[in-house]
Design an enzyme around this catalytic site. Sequence first.
Site: not given
Ligand code: G3P
Ligand code: MG
Length: 247
Positions: A11, A53
């Site tokens: 992630h 992000h």
């Molecule tokens: O794509 C999965 C996850 O990354 C979605 O939430 O806010 O971490 O981008 P976020």
């Molecule tokens: Mg994400």
Amino acid sequence: MSLRLPRVIGHRGAKSYAPENTLESIHTAADLGIKWVELDVKLTKDEVPIIFHDDTLERTTNGSGPVADMLYDDIKQLEAGSWYADSFAGVKIPTLEEALDVIYERDLGFNMEIKPCPGREKETAEVALDLLAASWDAHDRLLISSFSHVSLEVACDMAGDWARGLLLEKEMPENLADLVEFFTPKTINFDSETEASAVEALLDFELPLLCYTVNDPMLARRLVNLGVDGFFSDCPDVIKENLPRMH
Ligand code: G3P
Ligand code: MG
């Protein structure tokens, strides 16, 4: 072409070990033996696709204000590492192009999450998909996802045969079945705080279910038992090591 999904996707790279959404974070995921990374893509004011992000700069850089107001020349002066740890001082916000170079170098699969700044849903998808189309050919290792239905619709129009992931918030949309029918996703990517009964209802779509963001091995095991196929994790090595073996 069928999608070769891993059970664990890093992630924002490997966010527990390196500043999120940086080249260092992608390298860290690869160093840990992780096969795919998820990264967030948005546009600078002058439409350069970058890996970032938040809609604003404060949390993860030494800058401030909305990303959508910044030219790339200003973005590239910023420092995106020392908020995380002194050892990462000097780390920069990467462009999508720079991130792709590392993804190719490390032979990784890629979940490109289109994360537009408000009001830029269409152009963010257009620019990012255009750039990706110029170099990506491993379509069994590419997943395009977005919370933005506008961005996802652009993906349908521009790259109809690339795999899409339908990203869901923890509250299920009432028109979920219509969304699945319209976007024909290859995966459903759902929040780890989703009610178990709602996760069970997702199984009815008979699509791979990917859960974000899971850093607790016990939670991952519980979700596997419910029928979940894969996870986004900040510590993907920990989740991978603790999943039950596949038979
Ligand atoms: O794509 C999965 C996850 O990354 C979605 O939430 O806010 O971490 O981008 P976020
Ligand atoms: Mg994400």
